[in-house]
Design a protein around this motif. Sequence first.
Motif, PDB file in Angstrom:
ATOM      1  N   LEU A 112     -16.614   5.007  16.961  1.00 42.71           N
ATOM      2  CA  LEU A 112     -15.204   5.097  16.577  1.00 42.71           C
ATOM      3  C   LEU A 112     -15.015   5.509  15.128  1.00 42.71           C
ATOM      4  N   ASP A 113     -15.933   5.132  14.236  1.00 43.81           N
ATOM      5  CA  ASP A 113     -15.815   5.542  12.837  1.00 43.81           C
ATOM      6  C   ASP A 113     -15.964   7.054  12.689  1.00 43.81           C
ATOM      7  N   VAL A 114     -16.910   7.621  13.399  1.00 43.69           N
ATOM      8  CA  VAL A 114     -17.082   9.076  13.363  1.00 43.69           C
ATOM      9  C   VAL A 114     -15.863   9.753  13.993  1.00 43.69           C
ATOM     10  N   ALA A 115     -15.366   9.186  15.092  1.00 44.61           N
ATOM     11  CA  ALA A 115     -14.188   9.761  15.753  1.00 44.61           C
ATOM     12  C   ALA A 115     -12.986   9.785  14.812  1.00 44.61           C
ATOM     13  N   MET A 116     -12.787   8.697  14.051  1.00 44.16           N
ATOM     14  CA  MET A 116     -11.680   8.667  13.087  1.00 44.16           C
ATOM     15  C   MET A 116     -11.821   9.793  12.071  1.00 44.16           C
ATOM     16  N   ASP A 117     -13.036   9.958  11.566  1.00 46.43           N
ATOM     17  CA  ASP A 117     -13.259  11.009  10.573  1.00 46.43           C
ATOM     18  C   ASP A 117     -13.021  12.395  11.171  1.00 46.43           C
ATOM     19  N   ARG A 131      -8.921   2.407  14.271  1.00 46.03           N
ATOM     20  CA  ARG A 131     -10.007   1.925  15.123  1.00 46.03           C
ATOM     21  C   ARG A 131      -9.454   1.176  16.341  1.00 46.03           C
ATOM     22  N   ARG A 132      -8.447   0.309  16.110  1.00 48.41           N
ATOM     23  CA  ARG A 132      -7.839  -0.432  17.226  1.00 48.41           C
ATOM     24  C   ARG A 132      -7.251   0.524  18.265  1.00 48.41           C
ATOM     25  N   ARG A 133      -6.583   1.582  17.791  1.00 43.77           N
ATOM     26  CA  ARG A 133      -5.961   2.517  18.743  1.00 43.77           C
ATOM     27  C   ARG A 133      -7.026   3.262  19.531  1.00 43.77           C
ATOM     28  N   LEU A 134      -8.076   3.694  18.863  1.00 41.43           N
ATOM     29  CA  LEU A 134      -9.143   4.401  19.571  1.00 41.43           C
ATOM     30  C   LEU A 134      -9.900   3.458  20.510  1.00 41.43           C
ATOM     31  N   ARG A 135     -10.088   2.217  20.102  1.00 39.09           N
ATOM     32  CA  ARG A 135     -10.748   1.242  20.974  1.00 39.09           C
ATOM     33  C   ARG A 135      -9.920   1.007  22.235  1.00 39.09           C
TER      34      ARG A 135
END
Length: 195
Positions: free
Chosen positions: A155-160, A137-141
């Motif tokens: 971001l949670d959906v993006a991680m998945d 999450r930190r990296r995507l943020r």
Amino acid sequence: MTPSTARRKETSRRAILTAAFELVQEVGYAKLSIEGIAARAGVGKQTIYRWWPSKGAILLEAFLILSEGAEGAPPTLPDTGDLEADLIAVLRATVEELNDPRLESPMRALAIEITHDADLAAAYAERLDGPLREAKRRRLRSAQEAGQLAGDLDLDVAMDMIWGPVLNRWLYRSGPLTTDYADRVVTTALNGLRR
């Protein structure tokens, strides 16, 4: 507790974790038993039950401690400013870990066991998955703040979307798990996630 008592307890604990990690690779999770772990570690069953409620709990701690060397600093992902390159590097490392014969049996056993044991699932979420998800999450943020990803992206959906296909392919053995596949997952996901 005296220093020698603490040292003996830590020695026994490490022996139990090592025994569980080795045995699950040798006999598989279905045949892994507290009795077998105790015999391999040279301790009594009561010692194991005093510290862990199940073989799944032992395996989780063994995986955390023995595969990473030690619990400690929270996980981090590379942040070079090039999101695609960073994610490719991380997913390639994930593919290598999932394909590592030394880690595959313990990881598969944990994946199965957490579906049956709510307490183990909670421990897994708190001690392993939660910290990893926070690092992702930190990296995507960071990429979001740099304008590389849409500002309203979940971001949670993006991680998945990024890690899910790799884990799904590994779990269900639905195709070869290669670094080329990981690269294609990243490219495909980012094409849909960019501004």
